[in-house]
Motif scaffolding. Structure first.
Motif, PDB file in Angstrom:
ATOM      1  N   LEU A 130       0.835  -1.205   0.000  1.00 47.94           N
ATOM      2  CA  LEU A 130       0.000   0.000   0.000  1.00 47.94           C
ATOM      3  C   LEU A 130       0.868   1.253   0.000  1.00 47.94           C
ATOM      4  O   LEU A 130       0.548   2.237  -0.673  1.00 47.94           O
ATOM      5  CB  LEU A 130      -0.939   0.001   1.208  1.00 47.94           C
ATOM      6  N   ALA A 131       1.961   1.224   0.738  1.00 41.28           N
ATOM      7  CA  ALA A 131       2.884   2.364   0.761  1.00 41.28           C
ATOM      8  C   ALA A 131       3.439   2.621  -0.633  1.00 41.28           C
ATOM      9  O   ALA A 131       3.490   3.763  -1.106  1.00 41.28           O
ATOM     10  CB  ALA A 131       4.019   2.110   1.747  1.00 41.28           C
ATOM     11  N   ARG A 132       3.849   1.555  -1.315  1.00 43.26           N
ATOM     12  CA  ARG A 132       4.391   1.684  -2.670  1.00 43.26           C
ATOM     13  C   ARG A 132       3.338   2.266  -3.612  1.00 43.26           C
ATOM     14  O   ARG A 132       3.623   3.168  -4.393  1.00 43.26           O
ATOM     15  CB  ARG A 132       4.866   0.319  -3.184  1.00 43.26           C
ATOM     16  N   ALA A 133       2.108   1.774  -3.520  1.00 44.96           N
ATOM     17  CA  ALA A 133       1.035   2.250  -4.404  1.00 44.96           C
ATOM     18  C   ALA A 133       0.782   3.748  -4.196  1.00 44.96           C
ATOM     19  O   ALA A 133       0.603   4.495  -5.168  1.00 44.96           O
ATOM     20  CB  ALA A 133      -0.244   1.452  -4.159  1.00 44.96           C
ATOM     21  N   GLU A 134       0.788   4.199  -2.941  1.00 44.81           N
ATOM     22  CA  GLU A 134       0.550   5.623  -2.673  1.00 44.81           C
ATOM     23  C   GLU A 134       1.717   6.485  -3.156  1.00 44.81           C
ATOM     24  O   GLU A 134       1.504   7.565  -3.701  1.00 44.81           O
ATOM     25  CB  GLU A 134       0.292   5.860  -1.182  1.00 44.81           C
ATOM     26  N   ALA A 135       2.937   6.015  -2.971  1.00 41.68           N
ATOM     27  CA  ALA A 135       4.098   6.772  -3.463  1.00 41.68           C
ATOM     28  C   ALA A 135       4.048   6.877  -4.986  1.00 41.68           C
ATOM     29  O   ALA A 135       4.362   7.923  -5.564  1.00 41.68           O
ATOM     30  CB  ALA A 135       5.390   6.112  -3.003  1.00 41.68           C
ATOM     31  N   GLU A 136       3.638   5.799  -5.643  1.00 37.24           N
ATOM     32  CA  GLU A 136       3.524   5.823  -7.106  1.00 37.24           C
ATOM     33  C   GLU A 136       2.421   6.776  -7.552  1.00 37.24           C
ATOM     34  O   GLU A 136       2.574   7.489  -8.546  1.00 37.24           O
ATOM     35  CB  GLU A 136       3.288   4.409  -7.630  1.00 37.24           C
ATOM     36  N   ARG A 137       1.303   6.821  -6.801  1.00 39.49           N
ATOM     37  CA  ARG A 137       0.226   7.774  -7.132  1.00 39.49           C
ATOM     38  C   ARG A 137       0.743   9.209  -6.998  1.00 39.49           C
ATOM     39  O   ARG A 137       0.405  10.070  -7.809  1.00 39.49           O
ATOM     40  CB  ARG A 137      -0.979   7.557  -6.219  1.00 39.49           C
TER      41      ARG A 137
END
Length: 126
Positions: free
Chosen positions: A86-93
């Motif tokens: 989830l952290a990775r997905a938010e950083a990518e967003r």
């Protein structure tokens, strides 16, 4: 809500979390979708170790207005919760919204697994 937000930021910077929370809630009473008020409440919750509450406030802020900073903050909270995907997905967003946002880039590079899967390394051909 601007007066309440200004007071809340001042209280927060002085470490007066209860007073800051009252001001942020007063701002929300005037404008229920105030992204700044939700971000402030998220920071207070994070400082108090209430990470689930912080996530809810960050999601409310993002529902009101997308921002790379809010996505990056949410990524940091997810990282504190050991929710790496989830952290990775938010950083990518965050990087999709602001491709040069240094804070999001640094966070993504330091997540377990290294750089973003969305931006694989370029192949070098001889």
């Amino acid at each position: 809500p601007a007066v309440h937000l200004r007071r809340a930021r001042q209280q927060l910077s002085e470490g007066r979390l209860d007073a800051a929370e009252r001001e942020y809630r007063a701002a929300l009473a005037v404008d229920k979708s105030s992204p700044a008020a939700h971000l402030g409440l998220a920071e207070i919750a994070r400082r108090q170790g209430k990470l689930d509450d912080s996530v809810k406030e960050l999601q409310a802020a993002l529902a009101a207005r997308e921002s790379a900073a809010a996505h990056t903050t949410l990524a940091r909270v997810y990282l504190e919760q050991k929710k790496i995907a989830l952290a990775r997905a938010e950083a990518e967003r965050a990087l999709k919204l602001a491709p040069n946002y240094a804070e999001a880039k640094q966070l993504l590079e330091h997540l377990p697994g290294g750089k973003s899967a969305a931006a694989p390394p370029k192949e070098v051909t001889p």
